[in-house]
Write an enzyme that holds these catalytic residues in place. Sequence first.
Site, PDB file in Angstrom:
ATOM      1  N   GLU A  60       0.869  -1.182   0.000  1.00  0.00           N
ATOM      2  CA  GLU A  60       0.000   0.000   0.000  1.00  0.00           C
ATOM      3  C   GLU A  60       0.901   1.226   0.000  1.00  0.00           C
ATOM      4  O   GLU A  60       2.083   1.131   0.316  1.00  0.00           O
ATOM      5  CB  GLU A  60      -0.831   0.073   1.292  1.00  0.00           C
ATOM      6  CG  GLU A  60      -1.858  -0.989   1.506  1.00  0.00           C
ATOM      7  CD  GLU A  60      -2.342  -0.950   2.964  1.00  0.00           C
ATOM      8  OE1 GLU A  60      -2.994   0.038   3.336  1.00  0.00           O
ATOM      9  OE2 GLU A  60      -2.030  -1.882   3.715  1.00  0.00           O
ATOM     10  N   LYS A  88       2.290   4.532   1.746  1.00  0.00           N
ATOM     11  CA  LYS A  88       2.413   4.968   3.141  1.00  0.00           C
ATOM     12  C   LYS A  88       1.943   6.413   3.209  1.00  0.00           C
ATOM     13  O   LYS A  88       2.617   7.309   2.718  1.00  0.00           O
ATOM     14  CB  LYS A  88       3.863   4.856   3.601  1.00  0.00           C
ATOM     15  CG  LYS A  88       4.015   5.115   5.083  1.00  0.00           C
ATOM     16  CD  LYS A  88       5.452   4.986   5.525  1.00  0.00           C
ATOM     17  CE  LYS A  88       5.572   5.217   7.017  1.00  0.00           C
ATOM     18  NZ  LYS A  88       4.783   6.316   7.549  1.00  0.00           N
ATOM     19  N   ARG A 132      -1.613   8.461  12.189  1.00  0.00           N
ATOM     20  CA  ARG A 132      -2.198   7.124  12.331  1.00  0.00           C
ATOM     21  C   ARG A 132      -3.321   7.185  13.365  1.00  0.00           C
ATOM     22  O   ARG A 132      -3.161   7.829  14.405  1.00  0.00           O
ATOM     23  CB  ARG A 132      -1.084   6.183  12.793  1.00  0.00           C
ATOM     24  CG  ARG A 132      -1.462   4.734  12.894  1.00  0.00           C
ATOM     25  CD  ARG A 132      -1.274   4.017  11.574  1.00  0.00           C
ATOM     26  NE  ARG A 132      -1.583   2.599  11.734  1.00  0.00           N
ATOM     27  CZ  ARG A 132      -0.702   1.702  12.130  1.00  0.00           C
ATOM     28  NH1 ARG A 132       0.534   2.062  12.405  1.00  0.00           N
ATOM     29  NH2 ARG A 132      -1.045   0.439  12.260  1.00  0.00           N
ATOM     30  N   ARG A 161      -2.301   7.778  17.291  1.00  0.00           N
ATOM     31  CA  ARG A 161      -1.291   6.808  17.647  1.00  0.00           C
ATOM     32  C   ARG A 161      -0.632   7.103  18.978  1.00  0.00           C
ATOM     33  O   ARG A 161      -0.150   6.227  19.658  1.00  0.00           O
ATOM     34  CB  ARG A 161      -0.229   6.761  16.557  1.00  0.00           C
ATOM     35  CG  ARG A 161       0.585   5.522  16.622  1.00  0.00           C
ATOM     36  CD  ARG A 161       1.798   5.659  15.773  1.00  0.00           C
ATOM     37  NE  ARG A 161       2.959   5.775  16.615  1.00  0.00           N
ATOM     38  CZ  ARG A 161       4.167   6.012  16.168  1.00  0.00           C
ATOM     39  NH1 ARG A 161       4.354   6.210  14.904  1.00  0.00           N
ATOM     40  NH2 ARG A 161       5.179   6.075  16.993  1.00  0.00           N
ATOM     41  N   GLU A 182      -5.408   6.109   8.547  1.00  0.00           N
ATOM     42  CA  GLU A 182      -4.652   7.350   8.615  1.00  0.00           C
ATOM     43  C   GLU A 182      -5.606   8.537   8.617  1.00  0.00           C
ATOM     44  O   GLU A 182      -6.486   8.626   7.759  1.00  0.00           O
ATOM     45  CB  GLU A 182      -3.722   7.442   7.387  1.00  0.00           C
ATOM     46  CG  GLU A 182      -2.602   8.433   7.515  1.00  0.00           C
ATOM     47  CD  GLU A 182      -1.381   7.856   8.241  1.00  0.00           C
ATOM     48  OE1 GLU A 182      -1.334   6.640   8.504  1.00  0.00           O
ATOM     49  OE2 GLU A 182      -0.464   8.648   8.550  1.00  0.00           O
ATOM     50  N   LYS A 238       7.931  -0.809   6.587  1.00  0.00           N
ATOM     51  CA  LYS A 238       7.738   0.428   5.835  1.00  0.00           C
ATOM     52  C   LYS A 238       8.978   0.644   4.971  1.00  0.00           C
ATOM     53  O   LYS A 238      10.105   0.426   5.406  1.00  0.00           O
ATOM     54  CB  LYS A 238       7.465   1.618   6.760  1.00  0.00           C
ATOM     55  CG  LYS A 238       8.489   1.866   7.828  1.00  0.00           C
ATOM     56  CD  LYS A 238       8.042   3.028   8.703  1.00  0.00           C
ATOM     57  CE  LYS A 238       9.050   3.238   9.819  1.00  0.00           C
ATOM     58  NZ  LYS A 238       8.542   4.123  10.860  1.00  0.00           N
TER      59      LYS A 238
END
Lengths: 343, 529
Positions: B226, B228, B233, B248, B276, B398
Amino acid sequence: MLLQFTEIGIHCPQADIYIDPWRPVDRALITHGHADHSRRGHKYYLCTEAAMPVIKYRLGQDINVETVKFGEVKTINGVKFSFHPAGHIIGSAQIRVEYKGEVWVASGDYKVAADGLTETFEPVKCHTFITESTFGLPIYKWKSQKDEFEEINNWWRTNQENGKTTVLTGYALGKAQRIIQNLDHSIGTVYTHGAVENVNEVIRNQGVDLKSTVRVTQDIPKENFKGNIVVATPSAIGSPWMKKFMPYSVGVASGWMSLRGARRRRAVDRGFVLSDHADWDELNTAVKATEAERVFVTHGYTNIFSQWLNEQGIESATVETQYEGELTEIGESTVKEEEEESS
Amino acid sequence: MKYFTELFTRLDQTTKTLVKVDALKEYFHKATDKDKLWTIALLSHRRPKRTINRNYIKKWAAEFSELPYWLFEESYHIAGDLAETIALILPSPESRTDNSLTYWIEYIQALGGLEENEKKAQLKSAWLSLDATERFVFNKLITGGFRMGVSQKLMVRALAKYTGIDESSLAHRLMGNWTPETTTFQDLILSEDANEDNSRPYPFYLAYALEDETESLGDTSLWFAERKWDGIRGQIIVREGELYVWSRGEELVTDKYPEYEVLKEKLPNGTVLDGEILPYKNGQPLPFNLLQTRIGRKNLTKGVLQKSPVIFKAYDVLEWQGEDIRQWPLEKRRTQLESLVGDVGDPVLHLSDLVIFNEWRQLAAERDRSREFFSEGIMLKRKDSTYKDGRKKGDWWKWKVDPLTIDAVMIYAMRGSGRRANLYTDYTFAVWDGEQLVPFTKAYSGLTDKEIGQVDRFVKKNTIDRFGPVRSVTPELVFEIAFEGINKSSRHKSGVALRFPRIKRWRHDKPKEEANTLEELHQLLEVYG
Ligand SMILES: [Zn+2]
Ligand SMILES: [Zn+2]
């Protein structure tokens, strides 16, 4: 002016001598043996009897050096010079300069509190005082030596209980001997780094009753260090020389260690606040005790301490020098301590 | 506060994780339940509110120390830490008391309602009854900047050792909107069901940066990729007709994002989404700093909402029909997520699309296009992965795009704070505009301790002028500055603001004349801004 600040050092034109110059001169008066005050290449050195052995050890036996006792007056072209205890390291002096009734004192490095080894600082009255300002900020206040060593000895004991060797670092000249003298030797054996032991030998030879130590050598089995303490120079931290002490806990003894940031920046386990320089209160006490009308501030927080003095009604100005304070102990010095190379 | 100060000192004296966990465990054994709870709160970013203005604290500290204010300020600049400066500068305590951590926190909270002169008297009597280390801890509590070198994770580990409860249960119990005033150690930590809180999110699963070649990940068919996304988050929770939004940082931020309100009706009860919080307009993500200005606002005006509206880019579904489905393989969760987002059919809820690829080099090419999509790179997730808690290696990675870089000349230096108080560690950099150097960013980190020492000596020897704690230095040293993004900014002389600037390396090889120009910086803005 009786003393002038030049590119070479503190100059007395009337006597044509320099105090602690940083470039080679004909005649140098030396306050003490640290590398930033006592440099190579002068044609003639004058220092105290007690400071001489170390200066010779570091600069060579062949230097041309004359000595005086503390308080003894030496007259050069009508200018009277005398050396008075600065309490910084053994033999360290403030230099009193008198000419036609005008008195200046250049104090070199100093500390006021007694440490059990060094000749205790003696205030000298003068018109103009030249002071250092290494720790010239009100955040620097030393605990009593007794309290600090209680902490050091406790740390050593805890390490011993945990089967570790204790390694404590400080200047080979001055700090190391002060540490050795004030450790609790009933806990264990005090080992020394070669650079420290070399200075110890010089100092013992001049009749100082320094407590006993054992030089770390190749042939000492590793197990012997366990539970004991090693007094080393700051450059030992992180060097392969430390391997033989594993597992160990390592500490630094320096005035800079009173700041948490400085403690954490060094990759050491403990920082102990132990300085051979005056703290904020001592600087102020010392300045007052001289009754000086005018104060020149050298190495350290010069601007700040000088402004503070001006506000206290004492005329003050800063002076650029190449003296350094306790920088080696936090790895910041630009002058290499000679003995560290020889180890 | 004896035990807490002792804990602080022990944590401060070590960098070893094991020693820290041991110190915490030992503390939990000794401390009262109430103190334990406050300690847990402090170590999980639940600090008590500030009740005294910093400027008053400074003024009064100077006054009680009988020092002129400028001298106090100078000392503070050099020590780099207000709490420490005050602890060191005040006279020794007159008498010693031993009160609990809770006592002092309540003492500080009570200051909130007092008049200025009462605050002053209370502060003085506190300062004069604590020794230097306790004072430091107390000051950290009043100034609000408590960092003890212990992550929440480490604290949870110690708590697990102390209570015998497993770490992930504890992490779950610690989440949510509690304070030591609204719960007890017994209820929060030790009771399994008590205080069941509908708002509770799941711990976020965080990915490590991919350092090896993608080829090392094996067959491409095992992986989802996907984009980023560059927002915050978050988790959206709908339970029993209520909607909760968590960021987050484990903060409940529902009120900050009224856009999500519609999802309360549209998502079925017992749904938790991971995704996100993304500023987004006209079919495109907006620069992250627009979101930042929005976070800083107390009141969300219409203007702010229009300027930086948000959507929720959904990555994952963690709870479905009231059931914790984190153990389902990602592929199955993904199917569930796709149908769910489709059913909702609201423009505020987007699916984070998969990037389709057959070979790793195709994915590398997609990664190179990241900036076109206003994304930071690629996320790689194993199709069979469960949703884990915290930062775990192996299943999720990531894979960020390489940073932008520019060569710049150092022109100002400032002392570091905390552990670097004696050194010049923070620098300002400039680029050429004709004959002139225009400052455009500050940056630190990225240099080795040895290099920092060298730069520090350079600064001390090449100072042109001093402005308080800042020195201007002879322009000479050139550094490569790396950054993640670049935006237009009217607040900066250079007209640009960089995202995450840091020093990449010292360009010993470049004379100052060869540093980049303002024009080149603006070209980067054209392309990537
Ligand atoms: Zn010295
Ligand atoms: Zn000196």
